[in-house]
Design a protein around this motif. Sequence first.
Motif, mmCIF file in Angstrom:
data_model
loop_
_atom_site.group_PDB
_atom_site.id
_atom_site.type_symbol
_atom_site.label_atom_id
_atom_site.label_comp_id
_atom_site.label_asym_id
_atom_site.label_seq_id
_atom_site.Cartn_x
_atom_site.Cartn_y
_atom_site.Cartn_z
ATOM 1 N N HIS A 287 7.781 0.363 -2.240
ATOM 2 C CA HIS A 287 7.699 0.840 -3.626
ATOM 3 C C HIS A 287 8.810 0.279 -4.510
ATOM 4 O O HIS A 287 8.757 0.395 -5.729
ATOM 5 N N ASP A 288 9.815 -0.371 -3.907
ATOM 6 C CA ASP A 288 10.878 -0.997 -4.696
ATOM 7 C C ASP A 288 10.483 -2.362 -5.249
ATOM 8 O O ASP A 288 11.278 -2.972 -5.973
ATOM 9 N N ALA A 293 5.515 -9.368 -4.737
ATOM 10 C CA ALA A 293 6.560 -9.342 -3.714
ATOM 11 C C ALA A 293 6.197 -8.404 -2.576
ATOM 12 O O ALA A 293 6.437 -8.708 -1.394
ATOM 13 N N ALA A 294 5.614 -7.239 -2.901
ATOM 14 C CA ALA A 294 5.232 -6.285 -1.859
ATOM 15 C C ALA A 294 4.186 -6.894 -0.928
ATOM 16 O O ALA A 294 4.270 -6.746 0.301
ATOM 17 N N PHE A 331 9.474 8.811 -9.839
ATOM 18 C CA PHE A 331 9.601 7.458 -9.303
ATOM 19 C C PHE A 331 8.998 6.423 -10.245
ATOM 20 O O PHE A 331 9.448 5.270 -10.284
ATOM 21 N N GLY A 332 7.978 6.803 -11.012
ATOM 22 C CA GLY A 332 7.420 5.868 -11.976
ATOM 23 C C GLY A 332 8.467 5.380 -12.954
ATOM 24 O O GLY A 332 8.614 4.178 -13.202
ATOM 25 N N PHE A 333 9.240 6.318 -13.526
ATOM 26 C CA PHE A 333 10.249 5.927 -14.510
ATOM 27 C C PHE A 333 11.531 5.432 -13.851
ATOM 28 O O PHE A 333 12.215 4.576 -14.416
ATOM 29 N N TYR A 334 11.857 5.942 -12.670
ATOM 30 C CA TYR A 334 13.050 5.432 -11.983
ATOM 31 C C TYR A 334 12.874 3.943 -11.677
ATOM 32 O O TYR A 334 13.757 3.128 -11.944
ATOM 33 N N LEU A 336 10.803 1.895 -13.043
ATOM 34 C CA LEU A 336 10.723 1.157 -14.304
ATOM 35 C C LEU A 336 12.125 0.814 -14.799
ATOM 36 O O LEU A 336 12.397 -0.313 -15.228
ATOM 37 N N ALA A 337 13.046 1.790 -14.727
ATOM 38 C CA ALA A 337 14.420 1.528 -15.143
ATOM 39 C C ALA A 337 15.107 0.550 -14.197
ATOM 40 O O ALA A 337 15.943 -0.255 -14.627
ATOM 41 N N MET A 338 14.755 0.597 -12.920
ATOM 42 C CA MET A 338 15.353 -0.327 -11.963
ATOM 43 C C MET A 338 14.874 -1.753 -12.213
ATOM 44 O O MET A 338 15.541 -2.721 -11.838
ATOM 45 N N GLY A 339 13.707 -1.886 -12.820
ATOM 46 C CA GLY A 339 13.198 -3.210 -13.152
ATOM 47 C C GLY A 339 12.351 -3.841 -12.074
ATOM 48 O O GLY A 339 12.009 -5.031 -12.163
ATOM 49 N N SER A 340 11.974 -3.071 -11.052
ATOM 50 C CA SER A 340 11.178 -3.630 -9.959
ATOM 51 C C SER A 340 10.440 -2.508 -9.255
ATOM 52 O O SER A 340 10.990 -1.426 -9.041
ATOM 53 N N GLY A 341 9.184 -2.787 -8.904
ATOM 54 C CA GLY A 341 8.424 -1.850 -8.094
ATOM 55 C C GLY A 341 7.685 -0.799 -8.894
ATOM 56 O O GLY A 341 7.823 -0.692 -10.124
#
Length: 379
Positions: A287-288, A293-294, A331-334, A336-341
């Motif tokens: 999920h990351d 890539a996944a 996790f959707g927004f986390y 999104l903020a991380m920029g991947s997954g």
Amino acid sequence: MMEIGPVPRHPGWRERWLALRNRLVASPGFQRWAAGFPLTRRIAQRNTRALFDLCAGFVYAQVLFACVRLDLFGLLRAGPLGPEAIAHRLGLSPERGLTLLRAAASLGLIARLPDGRFALADLGAALIGNPSIALMVEHHAMLYADLADPVALLRGEAGATRLAGYWPYADAGNAGSVHPESVAAYSRLMAASQALIADDVLDALPLAGRTCLMDVGGGEGVFLTHAARRHPDLALRLLDLPPVAERAAARFAAEGIGDRVTCFGQTFLDGPLPTGADAISLVRLIHDHDDAAALAILRAVHAALPPGGLVVIAEPMAGTGGAEPVGDAYFGFYLLAMGSGRPRRVEELAGMLAQAGFAAIREKSTCRPLLTRLIVAVR
């Protein structure tokens, strides 16, 4: 020639009912009536509370953050204390100390006793037993900063985020150049979060008859340390970025299992994976990463496994019954903020596994699906 446009679609009874219902619920007059009518009063009150909680959620989270930062739960671990004593120990004035205590009690973190003292409640006690949650609460300061303008984030206009810098492996182009000094903080957080779910995964993981388990993206090796205790005859391997793999090797040596675990320091996004394991675990990894890539990771796992080899995906998933906001909202927004997954549903992951060449794809039940669900497949 007359141009023919799309044929209008007539809404079904469900859509008509929803439209009518939404018009009623949106009406201030109906809201006042529903709040006073005995048969709808409880529903109206519940909806009002739910809407207010959505508006006030950030404040609730900051109350928890203050409790963690001040170590309120650790202070009450030995037993109840009076509000003045607590305020003094926390370095707060009596009035502001009481403000915090009342707020924490209203959230079920602590409880006020009949004699006026405060004690741990179930949620506060649970936080004492799960230090990884406290680490996540502290970590959320970055997430909140990145979500200061969620619309800009959604539109791709927010620029560089703090979470993207915190998780350098999320940048596929720079994953191989991560320096040792940049991995300490996130490796510690990963280790704490894996400790929270390792036994849940191993309870559901069918490893009988397997000879070698390789944990790809295994961080500091917490999951494999738990696996080593459960399966003393199982050979173990860990693959992660070189500075992370070095930290894992040190952990294994300290745990006395260094001779059982082979650590590989490489990125799992470029080049083939080592062969020889007949089971490969991907714990909170897929999920990351974005879809391309996944899928590349799953194909690399397929190529590394022998016929009959087992792949395991363990992570929180979207669409989990009773925990839908965890996957789709948090996790959707986390991510999104991380920029991947992105969080994925079981059906999406099963489709990706099939696309990568796997068969016999099935979900295995875990005791806390809110924290992690488990999908296994065979090469």
